[in-house]
Design a protein around this motif. Structure first.
Motif, PDB file in Angstrom:
ATOM      1  N   TYR A 168      22.475 -43.559  22.515  1.00  0.00           N
ATOM      2  CA  TYR A 168      22.367 -42.095  22.486  1.00  0.00           C
ATOM      3  C   TYR A 168      23.092 -41.515  21.284  1.00  0.00           C
ATOM      4  N   ASN A 169      24.245 -42.102  20.954  1.00  0.00           N
ATOM      5  CA  ASN A 169      24.982 -41.642  19.781  1.00  0.00           C
ATOM      6  C   ASN A 169      24.185 -41.886  18.499  1.00  0.00           C
ATOM      7  N   LYS A 170      23.512 -43.060  18.444  1.00  0.00           N
ATOM      8  CA  LYS A 170      22.689 -43.390  17.279  1.00  0.00           C
ATOM      9  C   LYS A 170      21.482 -42.455  17.180  1.00  0.00           C
ATOM     10  N   LEU A 171      20.894 -42.139  18.332  1.00  0.00           N
ATOM     11  CA  LEU A 171      19.746 -41.229  18.344  1.00  0.00           C
ATOM     12  C   LEU A 171      20.130 -39.868  17.792  1.00  0.00           C
ATOM     13  N   LYS A 172      21.319 -39.414  18.195  1.00  0.00           N
ATOM     14  CA  LYS A 172      21.829 -38.132  17.707  1.00  0.00           C
ATOM     15  C   LYS A 172      22.145 -38.210  16.218  1.00  0.00           C
ATOM     16  N   GLN A 173      22.744 -39.352  15.798  1.00  0.00           N
ATOM     17  CA  GLN A 173      23.110 -39.534  14.405  1.00  0.00           C
ATOM     18  C   GLN A 173      21.907 -39.479  13.478  1.00  0.00           C
TER      19      GLN A 173
ATOM     20  N   ASN B 184      11.619 -46.243  26.803  1.00  0.00           N
ATOM     21  CA  ASN B 184      12.616 -46.438  27.859  1.00  0.00           C
ATOM     22  C   ASN B 184      13.937 -46.780  27.169  1.00  0.00           C
ATOM     23  N   LYS B 185      14.874 -45.847  27.201  1.00  0.00           N
ATOM     24  CA  LYS B 185      16.110 -46.009  26.423  1.00  0.00           C
ATOM     25  C   LYS B 185      16.977 -47.146  26.937  1.00  0.00           C
ATOM     26  N   SER B 186      16.979 -47.384  28.242  1.00  0.00           N
ATOM     27  CA  SER B 186      17.753 -48.501  28.790  1.00  0.00           C
ATOM     28  C   SER B 186      17.228 -49.833  28.278  1.00  0.00           C
ATOM     29  N   GLU B 187      15.901 -49.973  28.269  1.00  0.00           N
ATOM     30  CA  GLU B 187      15.295 -51.209  27.780  1.00  0.00           C
ATOM     31  C   GLU B 187      15.504 -51.360  26.277  1.00  0.00           C
ATOM     32  N   ALA B 188      15.414 -50.232  25.564  1.00  0.00           N
ATOM     33  CA  ALA B 188      15.621 -50.268  24.112  1.00  0.00           C
ATOM     34  C   ALA B 188      17.047 -50.702  23.780  1.00  0.00           C
ATOM     35  N   ALA B 189      18.003 -50.214  24.555  1.00  0.00           N
ATOM     36  CA  ALA B 189      19.406 -50.591  24.340  1.00  0.00           C
ATOM     37  C   ALA B 189      19.605 -52.090  24.549  1.00  0.00           C
ATOM     38  N   LYS B 190      18.905 -52.644  25.564  1.00  0.00           N
ATOM     39  CA  LYS B 190      19.001 -54.094  25.820  1.00  0.00           C
ATOM     40  C   LYS B 190      18.433 -54.884  24.652  1.00  0.00           C
ATOM     41  N   LEU B 191      17.289 -54.414  24.118  1.00  0.00           N
ATOM     42  CA  LEU B 191      16.685 -55.099  22.974  1.00  0.00           C
ATOM     43  C   LEU B 191      17.602 -55.082  21.757  1.00  0.00           C
ATOM     44  N   LEU B 192      18.291 -53.960  21.583  1.00  0.00           N
ATOM     45  CA  LEU B 192      19.200 -53.800  20.443  1.00  0.00           C
ATOM     46  C   LEU B 192      20.567 -54.430  20.681  1.00  0.00           C
ATOM     47  N   LYS B 193      20.798 -54.839  21.945  1.00  0.00           N
ATOM     48  CA  LYS B 193      22.076 -55.448  22.341  1.00  0.00           C
ATOM     49  C   LYS B 193      23.247 -54.497  22.126  1.00  0.00           C
TER      50      LYS B 193
ATOM     51  N   SER C  21      18.045 -56.617  15.065  1.00  0.00           N
ATOM     52  CA  SER C  21      19.384 -56.488  14.515  1.00  0.00           C
ATOM     53  C   SER C  21      19.583 -55.103  13.914  1.00  0.00           C
ATOM     54  N   LEU C  22      20.792 -54.565  14.138  1.00  0.00           N
ATOM     55  CA  LEU C  22      21.118 -53.249  13.590  1.00  0.00           C
ATOM     56  C   LEU C  22      21.858 -53.349  12.263  1.00  0.00           C
ATOM     57  N   SER C  23      22.002 -54.572  11.767  1.00  0.00           N
ATOM     58  CA  SER C  23      22.769 -54.738  10.538  1.00  0.00           C
ATOM     59  C   SER C  23      22.060 -54.130   9.341  1.00  0.00           C
ATOM     60  N   GLU C  24      20.711 -54.133   9.340  1.00  0.00           N
ATOM     61  CA  GLU C  24      19.940 -53.559   8.243  1.00  0.00           C
ATOM     62  C   GLU C  24      18.893 -52.604   8.811  1.00  0.00           C
ATOM     63  N   ASN C  25      18.562 -51.573   8.043  1.00  0.00           N
ATOM     64  CA  ASN C  25      17.529 -50.628   8.454  1.00  0.00           C
ATOM     65  C   ASN C  25      17.739 -50.164   9.910  1.00  0.00           C
ATOM     66  N   GLU C  26      18.912 -49.649  10.161  1.00  0.00           N
ATOM     67  CA  GLU C  26      19.304 -49.320  11.527  1.00  0.00           C
ATOM     68  C   GLU C  26      18.352 -48.346  12.208  1.00  0.00           C
ATOM     69  N   LYS C  27      18.008 -47.277  11.504  1.00  0.00           N
ATOM     70  CA  LYS C  27      17.120 -46.273  12.094  1.00  0.00           C
ATOM     71  C   LYS C  27      15.759 -46.873  12.424  1.00  0.00           C
ATOM     72  N   GLU C  28      15.233 -47.674  11.509  1.00  0.00           N
ATOM     73  CA  GLU C  28      13.929 -48.297  11.733  1.00  0.00           C
ATOM     74  C   GLU C  28      13.973 -49.245  12.930  1.00  0.00           C
ATOM     75  N   ALA C  29      15.080 -49.990  13.063  1.00  0.00           N
ATOM     76  CA  ALA C  29      15.225 -50.926  14.181  1.00  0.00           C
ATOM     77  C   ALA C  29      15.255 -50.178  15.516  1.00  0.00           C
ATOM     78  N   ILE C  30      15.921 -49.027  15.542  1.00  0.00           N
ATOM     79  CA  ILE C  30      15.996 -48.229  16.774  1.00  0.00           C
ATOM     80  C   ILE C  30      14.617 -47.701  17.147  1.00  0.00           C
ATOM     81  N   ILE C  31      13.901 -47.167  16.169  1.00  0.00           N
ATOM     82  CA  ILE C  31      12.553 -46.645  16.424  1.00  0.00           C
ATOM     83  C   ILE C  31      11.632 -47.753  16.915  1.00  0.00           C
ATOM     84  N   HIS C  32      11.750 -48.928  16.289  1.00  0.00           N
ATOM     85  CA  HIS C  32      10.920 -50.069  16.680  1.00  0.00           C
ATOM     86  C   HIS C  32      11.231 -50.499  18.115  1.00  0.00           C
ATOM     87  N   ALA C  33      12.515 -50.529  18.454  1.00  0.00           N
ATOM     88  CA  ALA C  33      12.917 -50.926  19.805  1.00  0.00           C
ATOM     89  C   ALA C  33      12.433 -49.918  20.847  1.00  0.00           C
ATOM     90  N   LEU C  34      12.535 -48.626  20.521  1.00  0.00           N
ATOM     91  CA  LEU C  34      12.040 -47.592  21.443  1.00  0.00           C
ATOM     92  C   LEU C  34      10.536 -47.721  21.657  1.00  0.00           C
TER      93      LEU C  34
END
Length: 449
Positions: free
Chosen positions: A440-445, A424-433, A405-418
């Motif tokens: 990509y916007n979140k990665l830049k942010q 693999n960014k496509s797979e990470a995006a699927k995990l994050l829904k 879930s991206l509702s809390e600790n968004e950056k940590e959730a993205i790193i964990h999914a990656l």
């Protein structure tokens, strides 16, 4: 004492069975793969082989046939979780002494092993030539470096072996509790300086006003409270290794003093006009990003490059899942010795709880948890009722976090999914829904590479 070669790729089950057999007066050597088993049987003589039917690099029946061809006198018992009459018949026809299906009870294991050994003794006509025996070392010496089997552990071990014989300065990077001092000590013990002192210093525990005295020593009367001459850490480590833990905690002024000593390999005790030459190797450790500290002006760039001739990543426990039960068993054996207990292992429920837990305190937390559980356990196995209550509360939170879930600790959730998707960014995006574009916007942010 009969010697058994136990071949099983399920580490927790293998360790559990090993402890049970050792407690029943068998000497056990374990192998997690066919390749390890082939090496073991060349180095040791065995009275019996107990092997799983399905191994990561071989079929149990094929391996059994191989061993029976070279060592026909050693009985082989096959284990499998796939109970199949046809497989059992095939195994017996190919020379298996017996066959046992998982799950099995302890009495059944002992009966099968006893019968196989008795049959082997009855059929033996020609004495087996004694092979070179390689005894297992006494486990659990204090601060022993435990070799894991995960990719991260193997990489760590390779780096230690590579840099140890040199005199390069090493920076160990990793979270708190990952065993950075153990890594440093292992480097020292494999270096040419191993017969000299290894001095460990916690930089975070030294007040900045006393740092010069602690590092370089002082003369009696050089300042208020200096009632005797004192040797500093640098001089104490002369000829050996100086390990500076959490070096990022040093003040800027102390960093300058340290840099000068490292550059010139000379120190001057507080209150003295005489310089002392020192021959030391420096190993440092940190749980923070020193590169970021350099950018922010909190850590000197010249000192950073001086201590970072070679860097080693100390992996967190969550990055080495395959090692979890290896370390748990090590800490259990250590706790048994310290507490005069004789716990065999962990129940399947506890193993599952351990494997689903995130271990934010890493190895230190695991060690404390196992030692506490060992003290509280009354039976042969550590059960879930001796684990602390907060352990289960945190466990529930971790289970809920499995949805990325991206509702809390968004950056940590993205790193964990990656990490989970192996970058693999496509797979990470699927995990994050979320969409790939959103990711990509979140990665830049968050400035995530």
């Amino acid at each position: 004492m009969p010697k058994i070669l136990l071949i099983e790729d399920d580490i927790s089950f293998c360790k559990l069975l090993e402890k049970f057999l050792v407690k029943k007066a068998y000497e056990v050597t374990i192998a997690f793969s066919a390749a390890e088993a082939r090496i073991a049987i060349k180095n040791e003589s065995f009275d019996l082989i107990l092997t799983d039917l399905r191994l990561p690099d071989s079929d149990g029946i094929v391996l059994m046939s191989e061993f029976k061809g070279s060592y026909p006198e050693i009985p082989v018992i096959l284990m499998t979780g796939y109970s199949d009459v046809n497989t059992a018949v095939k195994a017996i026809k190919n020379g298996a002494a017996d066959y046992i299906s998982k799950p099995f009870n302890p009495d059944e294991v002992l009966l099968v092993i006893t019968n196989a050994l008795k049959t082997s003794e009855a059929e033996e006509e020609i004495p087996v030539k004694e092979k070179k025996a390689v005894r297992k070392p006494t486990p659990n010496t204090e601060n022993e470096f435990v070799k894991g089997i995960s990719v991260a552990s193997k990489k760590l071990l390779d780096h230690i072996h590579l840099v140890s014989p040199t005199d390069m300065s090493v920076l160990i990077i990793g979270e708190s509790g990952t065993g950075k001092e153990i890594i440093a000590k292992s480097i020292h013990q494999q270096s040419l300086r191993k017969n000299n002192n290894f001095i460990a210093v916690d930089c975070g525990a030294i007040p900045k006003e006393l740092a010069a005295s602690e590092f370089f020593g002082h003369l009696k009367g050089s300042f208020t409270g200096a009632i005797n001459d004192k040797m500093g850490y640098f001089e104490a480590a002369n000829g050996g290794t100086l390990f500076l833990d959490e070096i990022g905690n040093l003040s800027y002024e102390n960093q300058i003093q340290l840099l000068r000593a490292l550059q010139e390999r000379k120190i001057k005790p507080v209150g003295s006009n005489k310089e002392i030459n020192v021959d030391i190797r420096i190993i440092t450790a940190t749980n923070e990003d020193l590169r970021e500290a350099v950018k922010n002006g909190d850590f000197r760039e010249d000192l950073y490059h001086r201590i970072n001739e070679f860097s080693i990543q100390s992996p967190s426990l969550k990055d080495r899942d395959e090692d979890l039960m290896v370390f748990a068993d090590y800490f259990l054996e250590k706790a048994n010795q310290q507490l005069h207990k004789d716990i065999i292992g962990f129940s399947p429920e506890v193993v599952a709880i351990f494997q689903n837990y995130n271990w934010p305190g890493n190895l230190r937390e695991l060690q404390n948890c196992v030692k506490r559980a060992t003290l509280l356990s009354q039976g042969d196995f550590i059960e879930s009722d001796v684990l602390p209550a907060e352990f289960f509360q945190i466990q529930k939170q971790q289970t809920n976090n499995g949805n990325f879930s991206l509702s809390e600790n968004e950056k940590e959730a993205i790193i964990h999914a990656l990490s989970k998707a192996q970058n693999n960014k496509s797979e990470a995006a699927k995990l994050l829904k979320i969409t790939r574009k959103t990711l990509y916007n979140k990665l830049k942010q968050y400035n995530i590479d």
